[in-house]
Design a protein around this motif. Structure first.
Motif, mmCIF file in Angstrom:
data_model
loop_
_atom_site.group_PDB
_atom_site.id
_atom_site.type_symbol
_atom_site.label_atom_id
_atom_site.label_comp_id
_atom_site.label_asym_id
_atom_site.label_seq_id
_atom_site.Cartn_x
_atom_site.Cartn_y
_atom_site.Cartn_z
ATOM 1 N N ALA A 62 -2.450 0.544 -4.642
ATOM 2 C CA ALA A 62 -2.082 -0.755 -4.067
ATOM 3 C C ALA A 62 -1.572 -1.707 -5.135
ATOM 4 O O ALA A 62 -1.931 -1.605 -6.316
ATOM 5 C CB ALA A 62 -3.283 -1.378 -3.355
ATOM 6 N N LEU B 204 0.857 -1.180 0.000
ATOM 7 C CA LEU B 204 0.000 0.000 0.000
ATOM 8 C C LEU B 204 0.894 1.231 0.000
ATOM 9 O O LEU B 204 1.704 1.417 0.911
ATOM 10 C CB LEU B 204 -0.917 0.007 1.230
ATOM 11 C CG LEU B 204 -1.915 -1.147 1.326
ATOM 12 C CD1 LEU B 204 -2.710 -1.038 2.621
ATOM 13 C CD2 LEU B 204 -2.858 -1.162 0.128
ATOM 14 N N SER C 238 -5.382 2.878 1.414
ATOM 15 C CA SER C 238 -4.445 3.567 0.540
ATOM 16 C C SER C 238 -5.186 4.069 -0.699
ATOM 17 O O SER C 238 -6.348 3.709 -0.934
ATOM 18 C CB SER C 238 -3.305 2.636 0.118
ATOM 19 O OG SER C 238 -2.373 3.317 -0.702
ATOM 20 N N SER D 82 0.100 4.795 2.857
ATOM 21 C CA SER D 82 -1.129 4.382 3.541
ATOM 22 C C SER D 82 -1.438 5.305 4.716
ATOM 23 O O SER D 82 -0.603 5.472 5.613
ATOM 24 C CB SER D 82 -0.972 2.942 4.043
ATOM 25 O OG SER D 82 -2.081 2.553 4.811
#
Length: 367
Positions: free
Chosen positions: A237, A225, A234, A228
């Protein structure tokens, strides 16, 4: 009478200007008329507004029906307490309807912001995308709670809602129950209803756009991610499935985790489109060939020279879009296929990439 006497005393106390826990303070403004003080009005409006997401005009309209500033408040208070005429729960329900109706009207507006939610399960992971109109709502804790809850629900799904293309059968997924645990919503709802409720409260077009899953029976699914804001959330990804031949028990999971995490980060950074040369779509390849040929022809070269230029540019294109042919972003002296060979040598068995996924919030949406 056992129940009525305390309520009567409470009602009388309120009407005489004394506070009673859980009920608004009332002040007398005449022999037959009472009013809720200004601070209590503000608190009532705020509470119902937060719980329902209804427009403030509708909140005031419903509260006026309680005659908060008119005569005969004592009788109205009794009716509220016993739910004989107009209860707060009825007001809450009515306002929720109005809030959901307002959210429906917003559904045609562009929603290209939002978040991805990621949740791992024993043999894989699920990732979902929920959109909002603004980044401001995407940072809202209620919105983030929704994204995480829906992702968790996606990770526990049965095969009946999964398709062969590693995505969810969307109609079935919308009917899956999801449990929200937030101050504004604390109950179990279907996915589509939970999304609608959050849209009503935030006042924006909120929608579940897509959902994917990836699993591996003989290896692991690793994720990355990018930037994040919280665990499992997020805007960008990467997922990669790495498997080891003849490894039913996953005995090399630690080595695979290291390789898988590196590959997931690479997928996010390098943006591959295909896993191998053999999987490059023939139409895409022909389209690129025509572009390369047109570019080379403008140089006024002979046909055999043009052909070599085209093949060279196609090879360059393959290195850019094919995962196994790409240079490893953390060490550009080696390609991904070489990285896998080194991992296989360390494990003692052949490790290979079964699939990958790169997903970014809002990609493909016209703003």
């Amino acid at each position: 009478m056992a129940r009525g006497a305390p309520l009567w005393r409470a009602a009388t106390a309120i009407c005489r200007g004394r506070s009673v826990r859980g009920l608004p303070r009332i002040t007398a403004i005449g022999a037959k008329s009472f009013s809720v003080d200004a601070s209590s009005r503000t608190d009532l409006i705020k509470t119902l507004r937060e719980r329902t997401g209804a427009p403030i005009k509708d909140v005031k309209e419903v509260l006026v029906k309680c005659e908060w500033n008119e005569g005969m408040l004592l009788m109205r208070l009794w009716r509220i307490i016993f739910s004989l005429d107009f209860s707060i729960e009825n007001a809450f329900t009515e306002l929720r309807k109005k809030g959901l109706a307002a959210a429906t009207k917003k559904s045609s507006r562009v929603a290209a912001e939002g978040l991805l939610g990621l949740a791992h399960f024993e043999k894989g992971a699920a990732v979902i995308e929920i959109n909002s109109e603004t980044d401001f709502v995407a940072r809202n804790d209620l919105f983030q709670s929704l994204v995480l809850s829906v992702a968790k629900a996606a990770s526990t799904l049965k095969a009946s809602v999964l398709s062969k293309e590693r995505s969810f059968m969307f109609g079935n997924f919308q009917l899956v129950n999801v449990k929200l645990d937030h101050a504004s919503i604390t109950r179990e709802l279907r996915v589509r209803d939970a999304v609608s409720e959050v849209a009503a409260i935030t006042g924006e077009n909120v929608r579940l756009r897509r959902a994917f899953y990836m699993s591996s029976q003989r290896g692991i699914v690793s994720s990355y991610l990018h930037m994040s804001p919280a665990s499992g959330l997020s805007r960008l990804a990467g997922l990669v499935s790495v498997e080891v031949e003849d490894d039913q028990e996953g005995s090399h999971s630690e080595t695979l985790k290291s390789v898988g995490s590196s590959l997931a980060m690479h997928v996010v950074a390098a943006r591959p489109l295909f896993l191998s040369k053999e999987l490059v779509d023939s139409e895409v390849l022909e389209h690129e060939r025509n572009i390369c040929k047109a570019q080379a022809s403008t140089a006024g070269k002979q046909e055999n020279v043009v052909q070599k230029m085209v093949e060279g540019r196609l090879a360059k294109y393959m290195e850019e879009v094919v995962l196994l042919e790409q240079k490893y972003v953390a060490d550009e002296t080696k390609r991904i296929k070489v990285l896998l060979k080194e991992a296989s040598k360390e494990i003692g068995k052949t490790a290979k990439i079964e699939g990958f996924l790169r997903i970014e919030v809002g990609e493909g949406i016209e703003k």
